[in-house]
Structures are given as C-alpha cells and as structure tokens.
Write an enzyme that holds these catalytic residues in place. Sequence first.
Site, mmCIF file in Angstrom:
data_model
loop_
_atom_site.group_PDB
_atom_site.id
_atom_site.type_symbol
_atom_site.label_atom_id
_atom_site.label_comp_id
_atom_site.label_asym_id
_atom_site.label_seq_id
_atom_site.Cartn_x
_atom_site.Cartn_y
_atom_site.Cartn_z
ATOM 1 N N GLU A 273 0.877 -1.327 -0.116
ATOM 2 C CA GLU A 273 0.071 -0.071 0.047
ATOM 3 C C GLU A 273 1.010 1.434 -0.005
ATOM 4 O O GLU A 273 0.850 2.101 0.852
ATOM 5 C CB GLU A 273 -1.027 -0.067 1.160
ATOM 6 N N ARG A 312 2.026 19.465 7.004
ATOM 7 C CA ARG A 312 3.133 18.336 7.645
ATOM 8 C C ARG A 312 4.317 19.075 8.616
ATOM 9 O O ARG A 312 4.605 18.505 9.595
ATOM 10 C CB ARG A 312 3.811 17.668 6.506
ATOM 11 N N TYR A 316 3.875 17.232 12.125
ATOM 12 C CA TYR A 316 4.666 16.181 12.421
ATOM 13 C C TYR A 316 5.975 16.644 12.429
ATOM 14 O O TYR A 316 6.912 15.825 12.419
ATOM 15 C CB TYR A 316 4.625 15.086 11.219
ATOM 16 N N CYS A 352 -2.787 32.648 11.112
ATOM 17 C CA CYS A 352 -2.556 33.245 12.473
ATOM 18 C C CYS A 352 -2.435 32.174 13.270
ATOM 19 O O CYS A 352 -3.351 31.823 14.329
ATOM 20 C CB CYS A 352 -3.806 34.229 12.790
ATOM 21 N N GLU A 353 -1.318 31.560 13.076
ATOM 22 C CA GLU A 353 -1.034 30.458 14.062
ATOM 23 C C GLU A 353 0.791 30.280 14.130
ATOM 24 O O GLU A 353 1.200 30.608 13.079
ATOM 25 C CB GLU A 353 -1.439 29.168 13.820
ATOM 26 N N TYR A 381 0.441 13.835 1.029
ATOM 27 C CA TYR A 381 0.116 14.384 2.472
ATOM 28 C C TYR A 381 0.067 15.897 2.411
ATOM 29 O O TYR A 381 0.340 16.510 3.403
ATOM 30 C CB TYR A 381 0.712 13.571 3.620
HETATM 31 C C1 LIG Z 1 -1.393 5.783 5.403
HETATM 32 C C2 LIG Z 1 -1.401 4.315 5.150
HETATM 33 C C3 LIG Z 1 -0.637 3.543 3.772
HETATM 34 C C4 LIG Z 1 0.496 4.598 3.169
HETATM 35 O O1 LIG Z 1 1.370 4.872 3.753
HETATM 36 P P1 LIG Z 1 2.707 5.627 3.066
HETATM 37 O O2 LIG Z 1 3.636 5.895 4.012
HETATM 38 O O3 LIG Z 1 2.185 6.880 2.475
HETATM 39 O O4 LIG Z 1 3.118 4.644 1.934
HETATM 40 C C5 LIG Z 1 -0.769 2.216 3.854
HETATM 41 N N1 LIG Z 1 -1.569 1.646 4.451
HETATM 42 C C6 LIG Z 1 -2.304 2.116 5.260
HETATM 43 C C7 LIG Z 1 -2.975 1.093 6.103
HETATM 44 C C8 LIG Z 1 -2.228 3.356 5.858
HETATM 45 O O5 LIG Z 1 -2.877 3.789 6.958
#
Ligand SMILES: *Cc1c(COP(=O)(O)O)cnc(C)c1O
Length: 423
Positions: A273, A312, A316, A352-353, A381
Amino acid sequence: MNAFEYRDGQLYCEDVAVADLAAEYGTPLYIYSKAQLLHQLGQIQEAFAETDPVICYSVKANSNLAVLKTMNEAGSSFDVVSGGELYRVKQAGADTTRVVFAGVGKTDEEIRFALECDILKFDVESEAELDAIAAVAESMGKVGRVALRLNPDIDAKTHEKTTTGKKGNKFGMDIERANQLADKVLANPHLKLSGIHMHLGSPILTTEPYEKASKKAVEIVAAYRAKGHEISWINLGGGFGISYKHEEGLPASEYAKVIVPQIKEAGCRLTLEPGRFIAGNSGVLISKVIFTKREGGKLFIIQDGGMNDLVRPAMYDSFHRVWPVAPSIEMPANAEATPDGCEAADVVGPICESCDYLAKGRHLPPMQRGDLLCTFSAGAYGSAMSSTYNSRPRAAEILVDGSNVTVARRRETYEDLVAHEIG
Ligand SMILES: *Cc1c(COP(=O)(O)O)cnc(C)c1O
C-alpha cells in the site's frame, strides 16, 4: 530520475518552467509530474514482480482524480480508508474488486458500499469490526473477504504521530487476539479469511522492520493454514520512505530484497500500500513571497503558501526542502547545507498560528517580495491534508506530462468557501 530539475537557473517540472505555471495559474500552486508518478509505481511493480503482487496505491497520500487515473491506467490498484476514498476510486474508473479497505472505524454504510463494490478484502482492525462486516454481509447475502490487521509490535522508528505497528497504537490487534478472531471467521459462512495485514508506520527508511514483519507473516500464515484457512495474501502495507533532505530514501529493490523471499516461502501473493513513495517526490508546492521581515534577531520570509496548504511541518515537525524557483546560486545537494551568500530564515505562511511554517532556520539566497519559492516533496500528504483554515481557498493542482499541462483541480474561490453554508 528527478522530474523537478533546474535548467539555466530555472526550476522545471518535466518540460515546463515552473515560473510559467505560477504566472498562469497563480500561487500557492501544487504541481505534479506524471512521469515521476509512473516511475515510482514502476519501480515497485518491477521490484516485487516475482510475488505476482497487487500494488494498492494508498489513496490518502494524494487523492486527486488525475493522480488516481494515472495510477489506474498504469495497472495500480488502491488502498482506501473511507467510503469517500472508495467513491473516488470508482470515479477514476478502477476495478474495485482489487481494492483493499483499512481503517479502525469503518461504519456500516461504508462496509455495505465496499461489499457492493465486491472489494478484494477488508483489513480488519478489531473484533467489533469483524462482527459488523459479518452482519452487513449476511444482510446482503454476501461473503466478506477479510485480512486481519496485526500489530506486530515492531518499532519502525518514525515520528510518534506516524508509527502504527507498536503496542499501544490504535491500529490492528495483537497476535493472540487475531488467533481468536481467525477461529471466529471459520465458524461464520459470511466471512472468509484470505490474508493478513500489517502496516508498520511511515516513513520507514530501513529494511529491518519489513524483514521482521514478513518473517512473522510467514509463521502466522502457516498457523492459519493449519487451522483450515485458505490464506493467499500477505499485505505489508505502505510506509516506504523517500528523500526529503538528501538521498536518504531507499530504492524499492532494497525493500524487495527482504520481503520477496518470505512471500515466496509462504506461497502467498503480496499486497503493498505505498502512498508517500509514489506521490511524495512527484509533487511540489509553489508559493510567492509576500513580505520579508526581521524581528527578534530572525529573518522571516512570509509567503502565500501556509499550513492550510501543507500541514506536515506544523503537524509532524516534518522537514521539506525549500528553495527558490529562480535561485541566484546553485541548489546544494543537501537541503540542510549552508552555502555562501545565504542567510538563515524561517519560511512561514500567512495563517494566524505560530506553528504556521514550512521551513525553519533554512539557509536561503536573498528573497524579495514577488519571488517564488518551491517546497519540494509535497506530493504526498500535501493537498490531501489541506484545509480552508483562515478562510483561504484551497490551491490549484496541476498535472504535467512532458510539455502538456492539465488543471487537475481548479483553485477554489471565495464563493466555494461559503457554498455549503446557510446564512
Ligand atoms: C497511510 C497508510 C498507508 C500509506 O503509507 P505511506 O507511508 O504513504 O506509504 C498504507 N496503508 C495504510 C493502512 C495506511 O494507513
């Protein structure tokens, strides 16, 4: 390959000068390279080919339809985490029978929609969710294919807000509980256990977490088969890191080296994924300098792109390379370098942060009102997490393919801001 390169002191995306795009479409502006998106996907497809994989691009990284269509046409499938993402995948013309669905809070409506789409599998994160899938599937006279999302208790050494496979995260379940649920699946004719799922966190810049996870996966698959499950899928999630600073990202082949042998040993097919790996360095955010000011011993470069466009850094503490679109000196290889003729500055937005910044203490050439700054590695992202906070219309998004330019999302207007409100 790098689709965003300087030629004669001007930043290009493929064959198009970024400054020309900014002049035509305004700023802040997201620009994506189709060639880079395809190159990143191709790297993964090639590295994992031996496992006959289904690569499921993680829609949440960048859910723009133009990106989804590009992925679909190149043979990618999709990982979704909401009904809205599944809808987007359908709109992109994808085959939903290859889609996987993760997330700790799937509603009955979302489960029903996914069953109607006959998705490949649900990544199940709790017993209550398994019960809900069984009930909805039964009411529809269907069978829900599920993969149990395991929390392998592996520290992927990412930011605390992006680690997902450690004990104490809300994601997945521990192995003992998964074993109990596997038994429950066997007893239910409306459920079928077809795989296991782990997503360790993001971004991960070493191969060890994947090696550990895939070894665990092999053992668990064997155990579930012994119970009578036909397990055919191992899903190792996403999380592959990218270079934000300087060549710290690994090629897909490095991850494949530790994953592929285990998948073959288990006699399974692989699902992955990847989100960031595909979209991250395929996009940039272009902003225009509004003012500069010196205050409290610091130089601030105030630009029109802010935390509502790219959250981001605020959320983070992420690092993004920032560099002028038309710099007076060559861009250093390392984004943290301190070249001659540069001065440390905080690059901030107009929100404004106090946390509204894109880069802090960065050595940049002198910048003036009207100059363009590029925030690199903003394809993942970025726009997907953008908001209209401070009532700022969302940025336009452009897809570049060679010298072809497509508006993938038009800039929002003030009318758009209030379109859903009653007043
Ligand atoms: C966010 C997410 C991803 C993707 O993560 P990447 O760091 O963008 O590759 C894959 N699987 C699940 C379940 C996620 O929540």
